[in-house]
Every structure is written in structure tokens, then in C-alpha cells.
Scaffold this motif. Structure first.
Motif, short mmCIF file in Angstrom:
data_model
loop_
_atom_site.label_atom_id
_atom_site.label_comp_id
_atom_site.label_asym_id
_atom_site.label_seq_id
_atom_site.Cartn_x
_atom_site.Cartn_y
_atom_site.Cartn_z
N LEU A 17 0.82 -1.22 0.00
CA LEU A 17 0.00 0.00 0.00
C LEU A 17 0.85 1.26 0.00
CD1 LEU A 17 -2.97 -0.74 2.43
CD2 LEU A 17 -3.06 -0.33 -0.02
N ASP A 100 -11.44 -5.29 1.51
CA ASP A 100 -10.62 -4.62 0.49
C ASP A 100 -9.13 -4.65 0.79
OD1 ASP A 100 -12.78 -3.96 -1.08
OD2 ASP A 100 -13.17 -2.11 0.03
N LEU A 101 -8.71 -5.41 1.77
CA LEU A 101 -7.30 -5.40 2.16
C LEU A 101 -6.78 -6.81 2.38
CD1 LEU A 101 -4.97 -3.44 2.87
CD2 LEU A 101 -5.72 -3.60 5.24
N GLU A 128 0.91 -5.02 3.33
CA GLU A 128 -0.49 -4.85 2.98
C GLU A 128 -0.64 -4.65 1.48
OE1 GLU A 128 -1.57 -1.50 5.43
OE2 GLU A 128 -2.40 -2.84 6.96
N ASP A 130 -3.71 -3.81 -1.46
CA ASP A 130 -5.07 -3.33 -1.66
C ASP A 130 -5.78 -4.16 -2.72
OD1 ASP A 130 -7.39 -1.80 -2.38
OD2 ASP A 130 -6.41 -0.03 -1.55
#
Length: 149
Positions: A17, A100-101, A128, A130
């Protein structure tokens, strides 16, 4: 910030991210006859840690990963894993923690002999990822699957 240029249509990058970590897969070779598989150079950048390794992935394993990815895109959650043909040389997992992650976990391991002793170098970590990038990832894997036809 991590930015790299892809060399050909069969390369792909998974960015964190914050774009400070990435896994770049650079296409090297493909075997379609004897034992269908594909080879990549995997370059890892995880903040200030880096490493790379050449791996082979079985066609069937890649196809299973692709199908799982498509299911995950539809359900917006899931757990995926991909590993190299050589045991423990490369492992990747994508685990949904929110709709969404995802968290991407990776391990690369290089084994060598030094003075008749086994020496292992391991780089592992996570970042992380996305869900917004899943469509591009799915397209990249679809292109790679076409190489086997």
C-alpha cells in the motif's frame, strides 16, 4: 518509494500500500513439453531489505492459484498460496483481513554449500496489498497462462 519498469508482457509486480515494498516477477523461461512449468526471477524489496531468487512454478500450481484468485475477486475475501517447485525456495500467501485489504506473506530461501556445510539464506516478510490491484494481477496471470497453450 519502490518503482520499477517491467521488461516484457509476462512480468508483474505486487506493491505494498505504501509502495515501499514489492515483489517483482521477471519472466525467464518456460517448459511446455516435458514438465510444464515457468521460471521467474523474483526480486524482493521490503523497505531496506532486498533479495532475489530464480524459481520454477508448475503449470498446475499456477493455474490453481489463478482460479483461487478469481474466486477471491468475486467473494472479496479468501486465502491464496503459491509456491515454487523446489521445496521452501519460494512461498507466497495472500490473506484477506478486510473486504478490500490483503496481507501478502512471502519467503525466499537460497541454499548453498560452503566448505561442505549447508548454508541457508532466508528473507521473509509481509506487507499490505489493496484489493484494487487484484484486477491487474488477474490480467497478468491470465497473460502468463496463455504461454502454455
Amino acid at each position: 518509494m519502490t518503482t520499477r519498469k517491467l521488461i516484457n508482457d509476462f512480468d508483474f509486480i505486487l506493491f505494498s500500500l505504501d509502495r515501499r515494498s514489492s515483489l517483482q516477477f521477471t519472466f525467464i523461461d518456460i517448459e511446455t513439453e516435458r514438465y510444464p512449468s515457468i521460471s521467474f526471477l523474483v526480486d524482493v524489496i521490503d523497505h531496506s531489505f532486498t533479495g532475489s531468487i530464480e524459481i520454477w512454478i508448475e503449470k498446475n500450481i499456477l493455474e490453481e492459484f489463478y482460479e483461487s484468485l478469481k474466486e477471491t475477486m468475486n467473494s472479496r475475501e479468501g486465502n491464496l498460496s503459491l509456491s515454487s517447485m523446489s521445496p521452501e525456495e519460494f512461498k507466497l500467501s495472500m490473506i484477506s483481513i478486510k473486504k478490500d485489504l490483503f496481507i501478502i506473506n512471502y519467503t525466499i530461501k537460497r541454499t548453498k554449500y560452503l566448505n561442505n556445510k549447508l548454508s541457508e539464506t532466508i528473507l521473509s516478510g509481509s506487507f499490505e496489498y489493496d484489493r484494487e490491484y487484484l484486477n491487474k494481477f488477474e490480467q497478468d496471470l491470465r497473460n502468463i497462462k496463455k504461454l502454455f497453450k
